[in-house]
Design an enzyme around this catalytic site. Structure first.
Site, PDB file in Angstrom:
ATOM      1  N   TYR A  19      41.516  28.673  44.030  1.00 51.92           N
ATOM      2  CA  TYR A  19      41.810  29.715  45.022  1.00 51.92           C
ATOM      3  C   TYR A  19      40.710  29.841  46.074  1.00 51.92           C
ATOM      4  CZ  TYR A  19      45.874  31.555  42.405  1.00 51.92           C
ATOM      5  OH  TYR A  19      47.094  31.725  41.805  1.00 51.92           O
ATOM      6  N   ASN A  54      52.527  38.140  39.558  1.00 52.15           N
ATOM      7  CA  ASN A  54      53.724  37.396  39.975  1.00 52.15           C
ATOM      8  C   ASN A  54      54.025  36.139  39.158  1.00 52.15           C
ATOM      9  OD1 ASN A  54      51.731  35.819  41.075  1.00 52.15           O
ATOM     10  ND2 ASN A  54      52.445  35.954  43.196  1.00 52.15           N
ATOM     11  N   GLU A  58      45.102  19.962  43.458  1.00 55.83           N
ATOM     12  CA  GLU A  58      45.209  20.839  42.291  1.00 55.83           C
ATOM     13  C   GLU A  58      45.462  20.033  41.006  1.00 55.83           C
ATOM     14  OE1 GLU A  58      48.235  23.671  43.480  1.00 55.83           O
ATOM     15  OE2 GLU A  58      46.933  24.529  45.025  1.00 55.83           O
TER      16      GLU A  58
END
Ligand code: GTP
Ligand code: MG
Length: 148
Positions: A49, A112, A126
């Site tokens: 992130y 979420n 990623e």
């Protein structure tokens, strides 16, 4: 083939929604090529992130993401990055349509349930971050039933 990084976040694992989320990607026809249940390191999450590090919610996001184990996955298939995000729904679950994972199962943006890569380039970054040992290489028997 195109690949994407999909992660069931700690709330999704805790709520027993791992199977449900996997089922939706399986039903669509995408191929699972890596899967691990793990307690993510702060350092890995900070890299994952990195683009959000200056946001006011970053501290809360780190706390959320380290609150329990996550299920890290790589899914493969035609258009899987974009289609994976369609299956997940909008970032804000209240803006997500029923039929999507977030539209069906959650309410708050900070709870979420799942992550999906937002571009092919970020997906590859990623995947390298979460699966440094690489992923499985396997050609499914049923490929002709999924692709023309
Ligand atoms: P991911 O698939 O998780 O990457 O979500 P996204 O690509 O739809 O959104 P983004 O990358 O911008 O944000 C990453 C995650 O940070 C989101 O999924 C949320 O969990 C969290 N987040 C984003 N915006 C907000 C916000 O305004 N408030 C809070 N509390 N969390 C946010
Ligand atoms: Mg994102």
């Amino acid at each position: 083939a195109e690949r994407t990084y999909i992660m069931v976040k700690p709330d999704g694992v805790e709520r027993g929604l791992v199977g449900e989320i996997i089922k939706r990607f399986e039903n669509k026809g995408f191929q699972l090529v890596a899967l691990q249940l793990l307690s993510p390191k702060q350092e890995t999450l900070e890299q994952h992130y990195a683009d959000l590090s200056s946001k006011p919610f970053f501290g809360g996001l780190m706390k959320y993401m380290t609150s329990g184990p996550v299920v890290a996955m790589v899914w493969s298939g035609k258009g899987v990055v974009k289609s994976g995000r369609v299956l997940l729904g909008e970032t804000n679950p209240l803006a997500s349509l029923p039929g999507t994972i977030r539209g069906d199962f959650c309410i708050d943006v900070g709870r979420n349930l799942c992550h999906g890569s937002d571009s092919v380039e970020n997906a590859e970054k990623e995947i390298a971050l979460w699966f440094p040992g690489g992923v499985v290489s396997h050609t499914r028997v049923m490929e002709k039933l999924i692709y023309e």
